[in-house]
Design an enzyme around this catalytic site. Structure first.
Site, PDB file in Angstrom:
ATOM      1  N   HIS A  63      -7.614  -3.434   9.497  1.00 43.77           N
ATOM      2  CA  HIS A  63      -8.853  -4.118   9.117  1.00 43.77           C
ATOM      3  C   HIS A  63      -9.758  -4.300  10.351  1.00 43.77           C
ATOM      4  CE1 HIS A  63      -6.306  -6.301   5.726  1.00 43.77           C
ATOM      5  NE2 HIS A  63      -6.440  -5.013   5.490  1.00 43.77           N
ATOM      6  N   HIS A 104     -12.872  -3.541   2.910  1.00 44.28           N
ATOM      7  CA  HIS A 104     -11.439  -3.804   3.049  1.00 44.28           C
ATOM      8  C   HIS A 104     -10.918  -3.341   4.414  1.00 44.28           C
ATOM      9  CE1 HIS A 104      -7.082  -3.141   1.336  1.00 44.28           C
ATOM     10  NE2 HIS A 104      -7.101  -3.720   2.514  1.00 44.28           N
ATOM     11  N   GLU A 137       0.831  -1.210   0.000  1.00 43.15           N
ATOM     12  CA  GLU A 137       0.000   0.000   0.000  1.00 43.15           C
ATOM     13  C   GLU A 137       0.869   1.265   0.000  1.00 43.15           C
ATOM     14  OE1 GLU A 137      -3.060  -0.211  -0.606  1.00 43.15           O
ATOM     15  OE2 GLU A 137      -3.910  -2.019   0.287  1.00 43.15           O
ATOM     16  N   HIS A 173      -3.091   1.893   8.138  1.00 44.45           N
ATOM     17  CA  HIS A 173      -4.168   1.143   7.492  1.00 44.45           C
ATOM     18  C   HIS A 173      -4.348  -0.155   8.259  1.00 44.45           C
ATOM     19  CE1 HIS A 173      -6.445  -1.300   4.785  1.00 44.45           C
ATOM     20  NE2 HIS A 173      -5.425  -2.095   4.542  1.00 44.45           N
TER      21      HIS A 173
HETATM   22  P1  13P Z   1       1.069  -5.523   2.989  1.00 42.75           P
HETATM   23  O1  13P Z   1       1.461  -6.799   3.696  1.00 42.75           O
HETATM   24  O2  13P Z   1       1.702  -5.399   1.638  1.00 42.75           O
HETATM   25  O3  13P Z   1       1.365  -4.317   3.874  1.00 42.75           O
HETATM   26  O4  13P Z   1      -0.500  -5.547   2.721  1.00 42.75           O
HETATM   27  C1  13P Z   1      -1.440  -5.692   3.757  1.00 42.75           C
HETATM   28  C2  13P Z   1      -2.756  -5.055   3.457  1.00 42.75           C
HETATM   29  O5  13P Z   1      -3.557  -4.879   4.349  1.00 42.75           O
HETATM   30  C3  13P Z   1      -3.074  -4.634   2.077  1.00 42.75           C
HETATM   31  O6  13P Z   1      -4.197  -3.818   2.036  1.00 42.75           O
HETATM   32 ZN    ZN Z   2      -5.523  -4.017   3.778  1.00 45.37          ZN
END
Ligand code: 13P
Ligand code: ZN
Length: 271
Positions: free
Chosen positions: A145, A216, A120, A143
């Site tokens: 989840h 996401h 990202e 970022h």
């Molecule tokens: P990376 O392991 O490349 O950081 O990706 C994780 C992710 O949440 C992608 O949206």
């Molecule tokens: Zn992600």
């Protein structure tokens, strides 16, 4: 002990320790399955002349975008495919430090190990470029989840502008007090892409610190990584309260408009 770029750099070390601590929280929260989520922090202010003179330990790689405000900037980045729970224990084996080259379109790794940065990176670096261009004091982007917030994006109604924000703010006063700009919404786009980066900036530019990537995850910015985490944490807590009410069989009432207005005035929150 092996030699590290963090040796004799207490300010840099403490910034990296804060990132590691946050990564641990993400895992404990259940928001960081496998390699899920990523962190970047602009650490330029902690980089001394000696560090600037260090050779790169990787080839120069393209960012995929031209980011003029990042000239001479340095970032700590979670490694792609690396786990938050591992980063919490060993941030320099599960992430790396990169510097942006003078053409503002490439980067190279200057760190303990040549850990390739997160997939990202386009979103993270574009946002840092935007923030510096605006003269913002924000240096961290996160970022992750979070379960309940992501679940809400599976409902059309909550993807409409400020529907989720108003609902979440009304669950508990702290939500608006500590996430006063609310939650922006970005319709589903392919992870890791430049399109997602552009949509994220457009939404942040509408004056949000936290944006949802539909089905996401969430992307948040703040002065430091712990504060970015806090904004997501208060929003997800509000989502959990909403869901708890629904699970008890009723539609949560929420604070009234008058109560929300009073809160905004008392705390001097942004409009
Ligand atoms: P990376 O392991 O490349 O950081 O990706 C994780 C992710 O949440 C992608 O949206
Ligand atoms: Zn992600």
């Amino acid at each position: 002990m092996k030699h590290s770029i963090l040796d004799n750099r207490p300010e840099l070390s403490s910034a990296i320790l804060q990132i590691a601590e946050t990564a641990g929280y993400l895992w404990e929260k259940g928001w960081a399955e496998r390699n899920g989520g990523n962190i970047t922090v602009n650490i330029t202010e902690y980089v001394d002349e000696q560090m600037k003179a260090l050779p790169a330990i990787s080839q120069t790689r393209a960012i995929g975008a031209f980011l003029p405000h990042l000239k001479g900037c340095w970032f700590y980045c979670k490694g792609t495919q690396k786990r938050m729970r591992d980063l919490a224990r060993d941030p320099m084996a599960n992430g790396s430090i990169i510097r942006i080259t003078d053409d503002c379109a490439h980067y190279e790794i200057v760190a303990d190990q040549a850990v390739a940065p997160t997939s990202e990176l386009p979103s993270h670096l574009s946002v840092h470029d935007y923030l510096l261009g605006k003269g913002s004091p924000y240096r961290a982007s996160l970022h992750t989840h979070p379960i309940e917030l992501v679940a809400m994006t599976h409902c059309r109604k909550f993807m409409e502008k400020d529907v989720a924000t108003k609902l979440l703010w009304s669950m508990i006063p702290e939500t608006k007090a500590f996430c006063p700009r609310g939650l922006g919404m970005v319709p589903y786009l392919m992870p890791g892409g430049v399109e997602l980066a552009e949509a994220t900036i457009r939404t942040i530019d509408e004056d949000y610190d936290v944006v949802m990537w539909e089905k996401h995850g969430v992307f948040a910015i703040d002065t430091d990584i712990m504060s970015a985490f806090d904004q997501i944490d208060v929003l997800n807590k509000a989502a959990q309260i909403y869901i708890a009410g629904k699970n008890m069989g009723f539609e949560p009432e929420g604070m009234s408009e008058a109560q929300m207005k009073d809160l905004s005035e008392t705390f001097g929150l942004p409009k």
